[in-house]
Write a protein that holds these residues in place. Structure first.
Motif, PDB file in Angstrom:
ATOM      1  N   ARG A 152     -42.463 -23.768  37.572  1.00 46.32           N
ATOM      2  CA  ARG A 152     -43.806 -23.567  37.120  1.00 46.32           C
ATOM      3  C   ARG A 152     -43.905 -23.474  35.469  1.00 46.32           C
ATOM      4  NH1 ARG A 152     -47.524 -19.363  40.166  1.00 46.32           N
ATOM      5  NH2 ARG A 152     -49.451 -20.378  39.089  1.00 46.32           N
ATOM      6  N   THR A 153     -44.441 -24.535  34.734  1.00 48.01           N
ATOM      7  CA  THR A 153     -44.377 -24.833  33.229  1.00 48.01           C
ATOM      8  C   THR A 153     -45.687 -24.566  32.654  1.00 48.01           C
ATOM      9  OG1 THR A 153     -44.443 -27.060  33.420  1.00 48.01           O
ATOM     10  CG2 THR A 153     -42.190 -26.017  33.391  1.00 48.01           C
ATOM     11  N   ASN A 154     -46.739 -24.791  33.251  1.00 45.95           N
ATOM     12  CA  ASN A 154     -48.071 -24.637  32.893  1.00 45.95           C
ATOM     13  C   ASN A 154     -48.423 -23.201  32.414  1.00 45.95           C
ATOM     14  OD1 ASN A 154     -50.539 -25.533  31.718  1.00 45.95           O
ATOM     15  ND2 ASN A 154     -51.627 -25.548  33.747  1.00 45.95           N
ATOM     16  N   GLY A 155     -48.742 -23.040  31.245  1.00 42.92           N
ATOM     17  CA  GLY A 155     -48.916 -21.605  30.589  1.00 42.92           C
ATOM     18  C   GLY A 155     -47.560 -21.047  30.473  1.00 42.92           C
ATOM     19  N   TRP A 156     -46.494 -21.743  30.288  1.00 47.45           N
ATOM     20  CA  TRP A 156     -45.298 -21.127  29.976  1.00 47.45           C
ATOM     21  C   TRP A 156     -45.188 -20.657  28.676  1.00 47.45           C
ATOM     22  CZ3 TRP A 156     -40.888 -19.495  32.100  1.00 47.45           C
ATOM     23  CH2 TRP A 156     -39.572 -19.648  31.282  1.00 47.45           C
ATOM     24  N   PHE A 157     -44.477 -19.391  28.459  1.00 44.86           N
ATOM     25  CA  PHE A 157     -44.183 -18.776  27.189  1.00 44.86           C
ATOM     26  C   PHE A 157     -42.849 -18.845  26.895  1.00 44.86           C
ATOM     27  CE2 PHE A 157     -48.279 -16.672  27.788  1.00 44.86           C
ATOM     28  CZ  PHE A 157     -48.709 -16.461  26.525  1.00 44.86           C
ATOM     29  N   SER A 158     -42.373 -19.484  25.510  1.00 44.22           N
ATOM     30  CA  SER A 158     -41.038 -19.788  25.190  1.00 44.22           C
ATOM     31  C   SER A 158     -40.479 -18.184  25.039  1.00 44.22           C
ATOM     32  CB  SER A 158     -40.983 -20.296  24.101  1.00 44.22           C
ATOM     33  OG  SER A 158     -39.567 -20.088  23.491  1.00 44.22           O
ATOM     34  N   PRO A 159     -39.153 -17.593  25.540  1.00 45.52           N
ATOM     35  CA  PRO A 159     -38.834 -16.465  25.320  1.00 45.52           C
ATOM     36  C   PRO A 159     -38.271 -16.393  23.886  1.00 45.52           C
ATOM     37  CG  PRO A 159     -38.031 -17.394  27.425  1.00 45.52           C
ATOM     38  CD  PRO A 159     -38.567 -18.524  26.923  1.00 45.52           C
ATOM     39  N   ARG A 160     -37.825 -17.583  23.400  1.00 37.14           N
ATOM     40  CA  ARG A 160     -37.294 -17.470  22.014  1.00 37.14           C
ATOM     41  C   ARG A 160     -38.233 -17.610  21.016  1.00 37.14           C
ATOM     42  NH1 ARG A 160     -32.534 -15.880  19.141  1.00 37.14           N
ATOM     43  NH2 ARG A 160     -30.689 -16.344  20.418  1.00 37.14           N
ATOM     44  N   LEU A 161     -39.130 -18.541  21.104  1.00 44.18           N
ATOM     45  CA  LEU A 161     -40.190 -18.758  20.213  1.00 44.18           C
ATOM     46  C   LEU A 161     -41.430 -18.045  20.152  1.00 44.18           C
ATOM     47  CD1 LEU A 161     -40.008 -22.713  20.119  1.00 44.18           C
ATOM     48  CD2 LEU A 161     -38.466 -21.212  18.761  1.00 44.18           C
ATOM     49  N   GLY A 162     -41.815 -17.407  21.373  1.00 46.13           N
ATOM     50  CA  GLY A 162     -43.103 -16.823  21.657  1.00 46.13           C
ATOM     51  C   GLY A 162     -44.359 -17.591  21.668  1.00 46.13           C
ATOM     52  N   ILE A 163     -44.100 -18.958  21.739  1.00 47.64           N
ATOM     53  CA  ILE A 163     -45.169 -19.878  21.790  1.00 47.64           C
ATOM     54  C   ILE A 163     -45.454 -20.215  23.240  1.00 47.64           C
ATOM     55  CG2 ILE A 163     -44.819 -20.942  19.341  1.00 47.64           C
ATOM     56  CD1 ILE A 163     -43.477 -23.227  21.031  1.00 47.64           C
ATOM     57  N   ARG A 164     -46.833 -20.794  23.381  1.00 46.64           N
ATOM     58  CA  ARG A 164     -47.114 -21.091  24.702  1.00 46.64           C
ATOM     59  C   ARG A 164     -47.531 -22.414  24.963  1.00 46.64           C
ATOM     60  NH1 ARG A 164     -52.606 -20.848  26.747  1.00 46.64           N
ATOM     61  NH2 ARG A 164     -52.898 -19.565  24.758  1.00 46.64           N
ATOM     62  N   PHE A 165     -47.191 -23.070  26.199  1.00 42.77           N
ATOM     63  CA  PHE A 165     -47.591 -24.352  26.339  1.00 42.77           C
ATOM     64  C   PHE A 165     -48.512 -24.440  27.742  1.00 42.77           C
ATOM     65  CE2 PHE A 165     -43.210 -23.818  25.021  1.00 42.77           C
ATOM     66  CZ  PHE A 165     -43.087 -24.964  24.106  1.00 42.77           C
ATOM     67  N   GLU A 166     -49.478 -25.241  27.298  1.00 43.62           N
ATOM     68  CA  GLU A 166     -50.479 -25.464  28.502  1.00 43.62           C
ATOM     69  C   GLU A 166     -50.810 -26.910  28.837  1.00 43.62           C
ATOM     70  OE1 GLU A 166     -52.312 -23.572  30.204  1.00 43.62           O
ATOM     71  OE2 GLU A 166     -52.087 -21.437  29.206  1.00 43.62           O
ATOM     72  N   LEU A 167     -50.896 -27.456  29.948  1.00 44.00           N
ATOM     73  CA  LEU A 167     -51.326 -28.670  30.096  1.00 44.00           C
ATOM     74  C   LEU A 167     -53.187 -28.870  30.511  1.00 44.00           C
ATOM     75  CD1 LEU A 167     -48.537 -29.837  32.624  1.00 44.00           C
ATOM     76  CD2 LEU A 167     -49.029 -30.677  30.600  1.00 44.00           C
ATOM     77  N   SER A 168     -53.670 -29.442  29.623  1.00 44.46           N
ATOM     78  CA  SER A 168     -55.136 -29.357  29.554  1.00 44.46           C
ATOM     79  C   SER A 168     -55.589 -30.732  29.508  1.00 44.46           C
ATOM     80  CB  SER A 168     -55.603 -28.732  28.085  1.00 44.46           C
ATOM     81  OG  SER A 168     -56.829 -28.918  28.232  1.00 44.46           O
ATOM     82  N   HIS A 169     -56.155 -30.927  30.893  1.00 47.10           N
ATOM     83  CA  HIS A 169     -56.495 -32.397  31.198  1.00 47.10           C
ATOM     84  C   HIS A 169     -55.264 -33.484  31.369  1.00 47.10           C
ATOM     85  CE1 HIS A 169     -60.622 -30.831  31.333  1.00 47.10           C
ATOM     86  NE2 HIS A 169     -60.383 -30.484  29.912  1.00 47.10           N
ATOM     87  N   GLY A 170     -53.997 -32.833  31.593  1.00 48.61           N
ATOM     88  CA  GLY A 170     -52.997 -33.507  31.967  1.00 48.61           C
ATOM     89  C   GLY A 170     -52.352 -33.810  30.377  1.00 48.61           C
ATOM     90  N   VAL A 171     -52.922 -33.213  29.352  1.00 45.44           N
ATOM     91  CA  VAL A 171     -52.346 -33.357  28.149  1.00 45.44           C
ATOM     92  C   VAL A 171     -51.658 -32.247  27.592  1.00 45.44           C
ATOM     93  CG1 VAL A 171     -52.658 -33.957  25.692  1.00 45.44           C
ATOM     94  CG2 VAL A 171     -53.605 -35.627  27.372  1.00 45.44           C
ATOM     95  N   LEU A 172     -50.506 -32.100  26.990  1.00 45.97           N
ATOM     96  CA  LEU A 172     -49.647 -30.823  26.689  1.00 45.97           C
ATOM     97  C   LEU A 172     -50.104 -30.357  25.164  1.00 45.97           C
ATOM     98  CD1 LEU A 172     -47.447 -28.890  27.263  1.00 45.97           C
ATOM     99  CD2 LEU A 172     -45.995 -30.321  25.698  1.00 45.97           C
ATOM    100  N   GLU A 173     -50.692 -29.169  25.343  1.00 43.54           N
ATOM    101  CA  GLU A 173     -51.141 -28.504  24.024  1.00 43.54           C
ATOM    102  C   GLU A 173     -50.010 -27.209  23.982  1.00 43.54           C
ATOM    103  OE1 GLU A 173     -55.096 -27.348  24.872  1.00 43.54           O
ATOM    104  OE2 GLU A 173     -55.907 -29.446  23.974  1.00 43.54           O
TER     105      GLU A 173
END
Length: 260
Positions: A152-173
């Motif tokens: 499950r990668t939607n809403g994923w937090f990077s352990p190293r970077l602390g940043i978050r990835f979201e798929l919004s309407h199919g596009v990565l933010e």
């Protein structure tokens, strides 16, 4: 005369380019810049975090091992600065811990399979791929000696970077740890200009308030001076009256009778 012990320039043995373009198209380039610039901003206060884009990574000092050039990679424990390439033996043998690949039609499956094996073998801890056509976003984390896919990668937090990835309407933010969205260079410039304009407006408002406060201070000072003069006049009139009454008494005249 040829000297067999002659030292060959290391730049010739380990070139920094292969003649291929940095990006396959404008969208590919924009994504590389988006990640590179925002990660630079994220770690601007960390002198021990190196962020580079499209730079050859040589894991070992051997011409038998072909390098690879991740679209973006992050090396913790390495100082910022210019790099022709990332030659790991010059970097205290520290492998980049985080790697990003932005997939485009020019990336064939064989190439990506070779890159995956490279990153798995040479110590990458977090590996991210984003397909610009299908918008598939995939994450692998190192578990012991292998890169293991995250389901499950939607809403994923990077352990190293602390940043978050979201798929919004199919596009990565991508979002900073504080929740702010990764911005393009143009958006960064626009935000900076807006911040500067807001700061200028605040400065002008503060200056207007200062001028109003100064005017109020001057008015209060004028009122104080007027009140002081009136008091002085009142005191002077009272003193003159007392002197007149004293003079009348000296002449044997009762001033109270005159007032009546």
């Amino acid at each position: 005369m040829y000297n067999p012990t002659q030292i060959i320039d290391e730049d010739l043995l380990y070139p920094s380019e292969d003649g291929k373009p940095m990006a396959a198209n404008t969208e590919h380039f924009n994504w590389i810049v988006l990640l590179k610039e925002n990660l630079d901003a994220l770690f601007a206060d960390r002198e021990d975090v190196l962020v580079v884009g499209d730079v050859f990574w040589y894991p070992v000092r051997s011409q038998l091992i072909a390098p690879t050039a991740p679209d973006v990679m992050v090396a913790f424990g390495r100082p910022k600065g210019k790099r022709k390439s990332y030659r790991q033996w010059r970097e205290e043998n520290i492998a980049p811990q985080v790697v990003f690949e932005i997939l485009s039609p020019s990336n064939d499956p064989d190439e990506m399979s070779r890159k995956f094996e490279f990153y798995q073998q040479y110590g990458v801890e977090e590996y991210y791929t984003y397909n610009l056509e299908t918008h598939d976003f995939d994450v692998w984390l190192r578990r012991r000696h292998r890169l293991v896919p995250v389901r499950r990668t939607n809403g994923w937090f990077s352990p190293r970077l602390g940043i978050r990835f979201e798929l919004s309407h199919g596009v990565l933010e991508v979002f900073y740890p504080n929740g702010e969205k990764f911005l393009t260079t143009i958006e960064m410039i626009q935000r900076q200009k807006a911040a500067e304009q807001f700061a200028e407006q605040e400065r002008q408002i503060a200056e207007q308030e200062r001028q109003i406060a100064e005017q109020e201070r001057q008015i209060a000072e004028q009122e104080r001076q007027i009140a002081e003069r009136e008091k002085l006049r009142a005191d002077s009139s009272e003193q003159q009256l007392q002197q007149l009454m004293a003079a009348l008494r000296d002449r044997g005249i009762n001033p109270e009778e005159l007032l009546n």
